[in-house]
Motif scaffolding. Structure first.
Motif, PDB file in Angstrom:
ATOM      1  N   PHE A 391       3.475 -23.403  -6.686  1.00  0.00           N
ATOM      2  CA  PHE A 391       4.607 -22.683  -7.266  1.00  0.00           C
ATOM      3  C   PHE A 391       5.156 -21.756  -6.200  1.00  0.00           C
ATOM      4  CE2 PHE A 391       7.058 -19.840  -9.862  1.00  0.00           C
ATOM      5  CZ  PHE A 391       7.405 -20.559 -10.990  1.00  0.00           C
ATOM      6  N   ALA A 392       6.470 -21.805  -5.994  1.00  0.00           N
ATOM      7  CA  ALA A 392       7.102 -20.979  -4.969  1.00  0.00           C
ATOM      8  C   ALA A 392       8.402 -20.402  -5.521  1.00  0.00           C
ATOM      9  CB  ALA A 392       7.383 -21.783  -3.700  1.00  0.00           C
ATOM     10  N   ILE A 393       8.643 -19.148  -5.198  1.00  0.00           N
ATOM     11  CA  ILE A 393       9.843 -18.446  -5.629  1.00  0.00           C
ATOM     12  C   ILE A 393      10.099 -17.331  -4.626  1.00  0.00           C
ATOM     13  CG2 ILE A 393       8.661 -16.780  -7.122  1.00  0.00           C
ATOM     14  CD1 ILE A 393      10.936 -17.109  -9.130  1.00  0.00           C
ATOM     15  N   SER A 394      11.342 -16.983  -4.417  1.00  0.00           N
ATOM     16  CA  SER A 394      11.659 -15.948  -3.432  1.00  0.00           C
ATOM     17  C   SER A 394      11.611 -14.569  -4.072  1.00  0.00           C
ATOM     18  CB  SER A 394      13.053 -16.187  -2.836  1.00  0.00           C
ATOM     19  OG  SER A 394      14.050 -16.038  -3.827  1.00  0.00           O
ATOM     20  N   LYS A 395      11.295 -13.590  -3.256  1.00  0.00           N
ATOM     21  CA  LYS A 395      11.304 -12.203  -3.708  1.00  0.00           C
ATOM     22  C   LYS A 395      12.732 -11.675  -3.726  1.00  0.00           C
ATOM     23  CE  LYS A 395      10.028  -9.002  -0.826  1.00  0.00           C
ATOM     24  NZ  LYS A 395      11.325  -8.345  -0.533  1.00  0.00           N
ATOM     25  N   HIS A 396      12.947 -10.608  -4.446  1.00  0.00           N
ATOM     26  CA  HIS A 396      14.262  -9.984  -4.478  1.00  0.00           C
ATOM     27  C   HIS A 396      14.582  -9.388  -3.117  1.00  0.00           C
ATOM     28  CE1 HIS A 396      17.591  -7.375  -5.831  1.00  0.00           C
ATOM     29  NE2 HIS A 396      17.671  -8.211  -6.864  1.00  0.00           N
ATOM     30  N   TYR A 397      15.845  -9.450  -2.736  1.00  0.00           N
ATOM     31  CA  TYR A 397      16.215  -9.021  -1.386  1.00  0.00           C
ATOM     32  C   TYR A 397      16.140  -7.514  -1.204  1.00  0.00           C
ATOM     33  CZ  TYR A 397      20.777  -7.598  -3.283  1.00  0.00           C
ATOM     34  OH  TYR A 397      21.783  -6.995  -3.996  1.00  0.00           O
ATOM     35  N   ARG A 398      16.140  -6.747  -2.310  1.00  0.00           N
ATOM     36  CA  ARG A 398      16.152  -5.293  -2.173  1.00  0.00           C
ATOM     37  C   ARG A 398      15.053  -4.622  -2.978  1.00  0.00           C
ATOM     38  NH1 ARG A 398      21.773  -2.649  -3.602  1.00  0.00           N
ATOM     39  NH2 ARG A 398      22.293  -3.807  -1.689  1.00  0.00           N
ATOM     40  N   ARG A 399      14.842  -5.062  -4.212  1.00  0.00           N
ATOM     41  CA  ARG A 399      13.919  -4.358  -5.101  1.00  0.00           C
ATOM     42  C   ARG A 399      12.626  -5.150  -5.243  1.00  0.00           C
ATOM     43  NH1 ARG A 399      19.054  -3.775  -7.253  1.00  0.00           N
ATOM     44  NH2 ARG A 399      18.847  -5.652  -8.546  1.00  0.00           N
ATOM     45  N   PHE A 400      11.516  -4.462  -5.307  1.00  0.00           N
ATOM     46  CA  PHE A 400      10.213  -5.093  -5.453  1.00  0.00           C
ATOM     47  C   PHE A 400       9.374  -4.420  -6.528  1.00  0.00           C
ATOM     48  CE2 PHE A 400      10.457  -2.262  -1.820  1.00  0.00           C
ATOM     49  CZ  PHE A 400       9.536  -1.287  -2.131  1.00  0.00           C
ATOM     50  N   ASP A 401       9.958  -3.495  -7.288  1.00  0.00           N
ATOM     51  CA  ASP A 401       9.253  -2.781  -8.350  1.00  0.00           C
ATOM     52  C   ASP A 401       9.950  -3.054  -9.675  1.00  0.00           C
ATOM     53  OD1 ASP A 401       8.989  -0.057 -10.081  1.00  0.00           O
ATOM     54  OD2 ASP A 401       7.193  -0.395  -8.881  1.00  0.00           O
ATOM     55  N   VAL A 402       9.178  -3.388 -10.718  1.00  0.00           N
ATOM     56  CA  VAL A 402       9.757  -3.741 -12.007  1.00  0.00           C
ATOM     57  C   VAL A 402      10.494  -2.563 -12.624  1.00  0.00           C
ATOM     58  CG1 VAL A 402       9.225  -4.540 -14.337  1.00  0.00           C
ATOM     59  CG2 VAL A 402       8.012  -5.503 -12.383  1.00  0.00           C
ATOM     60  N   PHE A 403       9.964  -1.378 -12.473  1.00  0.00           N
ATOM     61  CA  PHE A 403      10.597  -0.207 -13.071  1.00  0.00           C
ATOM     62  C   PHE A 403      11.945   0.084 -12.401  1.00  0.00           C
ATOM     63  CE2 PHE A 403       6.036   0.146 -13.724  1.00  0.00           C
ATOM     64  CZ  PHE A 403       5.962   0.428 -15.073  1.00  0.00           C
ATOM     65  N   VAL A 404      12.013  -0.108 -11.112  1.00  0.00           N
ATOM     66  CA  VAL A 404      13.288   0.068 -10.405  1.00  0.00           C
ATOM     67  C   VAL A 404      14.263  -1.031 -10.813  1.00  0.00           C
ATOM     68  CG1 VAL A 404      14.369   0.181  -8.137  1.00  0.00           C
ATOM     69  CG2 VAL A 404      12.110   1.204  -8.489  1.00  0.00           C
ATOM     70  N   GLU A 405      13.767  -2.229 -10.975  1.00  0.00           N
ATOM     71  CA  GLU A 405      14.622  -3.336 -11.406  1.00  0.00           C
ATOM     72  C   GLU A 405      15.184  -3.085 -12.804  1.00  0.00           C
ATOM     73  OE1 GLU A 405      16.549  -7.068 -11.534  1.00  0.00           O
ATOM     74  OE2 GLU A 405      15.772  -5.879  -9.862  1.00  0.00           O
ATOM     75  N   ALA A 406      14.375  -2.523 -13.688  1.00  0.00           N
ATOM     76  CA  ALA A 406      14.851  -2.229 -15.038  1.00  0.00           C
ATOM     77  C   ALA A 406      15.987  -1.216 -15.014  1.00  0.00           C
ATOM     78  CB  ALA A 406      13.691  -1.718 -15.896  1.00  0.00           C
TER      79      ALA A 406
END
Length: 586
Positions: A391-406
């Motif tokens: 299974f492969a998927i790319s990370k977000h280009y800027r955010r890596f924390d769920v709370f920040v993403e929310a």
């Protein structure tokens, strides 16, 4: 002497002369056979019969009778063939649970099963997973592994992408080393990867599902209780989980998200690799893949799922015809879509491809707004086979924390803020913490979920099922629920996700704008450079055209000036400014 010599020669060849009834005579030492009466009479009868038959067949009535008989025979043959095919198809799909797919039948039923959190009594049944058939192409069996070849990418290293400038803000793609298509094809594993712990996966089937708890959900997902949700994260050798399509045993047939019978037969076929995408609500413009090798065009099908609204638009704009093909994409129309939100409908094929394609080994999912610009064999080799990943998927280009993403989703109005807060608070009570270096080697908790590369084995099928259940229960923002499902499975079994850089993803897919943004975008400014590139003549004043034509007829010798002399300003600035108002443009 002569007679004796001839007789002895005849006897020496083993042909004794024994005349019987005058049938054999010897003349000058040669044997002569009389013609029989039977042969003479047979030849005479044949000579009489053939002209008679020819005269009889030459009659028009007889010829028309023979031709009519052949036509009736051909019609009856085709009629019975079509009826036999129709009967077999109706048998398959009118009695779907009995004859269509023996591996998708009820294995057992649970009667009057009462949940601890509810007094509702439901009848459940389990649909068996249709495992991939052990089909392997001759190419994959006859070629050697890629490790026997010289690895061209072994010492490859790239620098970080350059920062964006004013003309091109935002993230940028970075270089990626791909093997040649032939070597990428040779690196395909000969057998499926081992699924840790989990080996047999089945799915719940519910004739009627009722919402029993104060949480979001749908009839399509089955409203699993919190107890069932928590039990689904307890990985065992054999498991039964909710995974959409709860109203039927064959996904796409009377389950919601319904697909035509002819398309279901197509989805049932075995394929080693597929590429899939979807456009719902006429939200995106279909993008054609480029740089696809002949082998991939021949062996890898491209499937695009659309709803009836998108189908109507494509037919009205003459993009889609009766062949149901748009370039490389094979169009699959979905009817009776389960959700009113088009983006939530798109999560069904995105996360549940293994249910729609039960006999596929590998799949590449790309969102409808993306254009694939690298061969699928090279993508799979680079992000799955080279790393022994499933299974492969790319990370977000800027955010890596769920709370920040929310918080970013709330600020951008991606979903209802109260629903986002409820989901994040629920995960916080379960133990979700902000991302830190303590989670290494996990590099991010937030994916860029527009591309998913996976092998269809039980553990990855379970992961996407549970991920879909979170999307169905909470918000449709799948970036918020990815880390919770991943971490819960990784805590149980030795399995991980290959999260690669977002700049690498941007190397093999190009992102376009959504249709609504394209339609509301202002047209580009008509500058002189743009007009020159598009071969549109730049508007020129009439006075300038007249002056230029006059100069063409009367050429004057150029006046040479000294180094310090300056040109007269009379040409650049007309004496009468009012002439500017009389200038016309074509």
């Amino acid at each position: 002497m002569t007679g004796v010599a001839l007789d002895s020669r005849a006897q020496s060849y083993g042909s004794p002369q024994q005349p019987q009834n005058g049938s054999l005579q010897t003349q000058n030492g040669f044997i002569v056979r009389k013609p029989s009466r039977m042969s003479l009479s047979g030849s005479r009868e044949k000579d009489k019969f053939l002209p008679f038959l020819w005269r009889y067949l030459s009659r028009k009535k007889v010829v028309m009778l023979i031709l009519g008989s052949f036509a009736v025979l051909a019609f009856l043959t085709g009629f019975f063939t079509v009826n036999r095919e129709d009967a077999s198809e109706s048998t398959i799909f009118d009695h779907f649970s009995e004859a269509y797919n023996t591996s998708l039948q009820f294995s057992r039923k649970f009667g009057r099963q009462q949940d601890d959190n509810s007094s509702m009594q439901t009848t459940l049944a389990v649909c068996e997973e249709n495992p991939p058939t052990s089909h392997f192409s001759a190419a994959s069996l006859s070629t050697e592994s890629v490790f026997s070849h010289s690895n061209l990418c072994q010492n490859f290293a790239f620098s970080p992408p350059p920062p964006g400038d004013r003309r091109r803000p935002g993230p940028r793609p970075c270089p990626v080393c791909y093997l040649p298509v032939e070597q990428a094809m040779a690196s395909m594993p000969r057998s499926p990867s081992t699924s840790p712990v989990l080996h047999h996966l089945t799915y719940f089937h519910e004739e009627s599902s009722t919402k029993t708890e104060q949480h979001e959900g749908s009839d399509f997902g089955g409203y699993p209780s919190l107890k069932q949700r928590n039990e689904s994260f307890d990985i065992k050798e054999s498991m039964t989980v909710h995974c959409g399509f709860v109203k039927g045993c064959r996904p796409g047939y009377q389950t919601g998200f319904d697909i035509d019978v002819s398309d279901l037969v197509e989805l049932e076929q075995f394929h080693e690799i597929i590429v899939a995408s979807a456009i719902f609500g006429n939200y995106d413009v279909i993008q054609q893949p480029t740089k696809i090798s002949e082998a991939a065009s021949r062996n890898i099908p491209f499937y695009m799922f659309i709803d009836e609204e998108t189908e109507a638009y494509m037919r009205n704009s003459s993009v889609l015809d009766y062949k149901m093909k748009v370039g490389l994409w094979r169009i699959i129309v979905v009817r009776n879509i389960p959700y009113s939100d088009s983006r939530r409908n798109g999560k069904v094929p995105k996360l549940l491809l293994h249910r729609l394609f039960p006999n596929v080994r590998y799949s590449i999912w790309i969102d409808g707004k993306l254009q694939l610009v690298v061969d699928p064999y090279q993508v799979l080799e680079r992000f799955l086979w080279r790393h022994n990943a499933t299974f492969a998927i790319s990370k977000h280009y800027r955010r890596f924390d769920v709370f920040v993403e929310a918080e970013a989703n709330k600020a951008a109005g991606k979903y209802d803020n109260a629903s986002i807060d409820y989901q994040i608070d629920f995960y916080r009570t379960e133990g979700l913490t902000p991302y830190s270096e303590a989670k290494l080697p996990i590099i991010s908790d937030v994916p860029e979920g527009c591309v998913i590369i996976r092998e269809h084995i039980p553990i990855t099928n379970l992961f996407t099922c549970l991920w879909f259940n979170e999307v169905d229960r909470f918000t449709s923002r799948d970036q918020l629920s990815f880390a919770t499902v991943r971490d819960k499975i990784m805590a149980q079994v030795n399995w991980s996700v290959n999260m690669f850089l977002d700049c690498e993803r941007r190397n093999f897919v190009i992102q376009a704008y959504h249709r609504d943004l394209l339609e509301h975008m202002p047209p580009p400014a008509r500058t002189a450079s743009n007009l020159k590139r598009s071969r549109i003549p730049v508007p020129v004043p009439i006075s300038v055209r007249v002056n230029s034509s006059a100069r063409n007829f009367t050429k004057k010798n150029p006046v040479r000036r000294g180094k310090g002399e300056r040109r007269s300003r009379s040409r650049r600035h007309p004496k009468n400014p009012s002439n500017r108002d009389n200038t016309f443009f074509f």
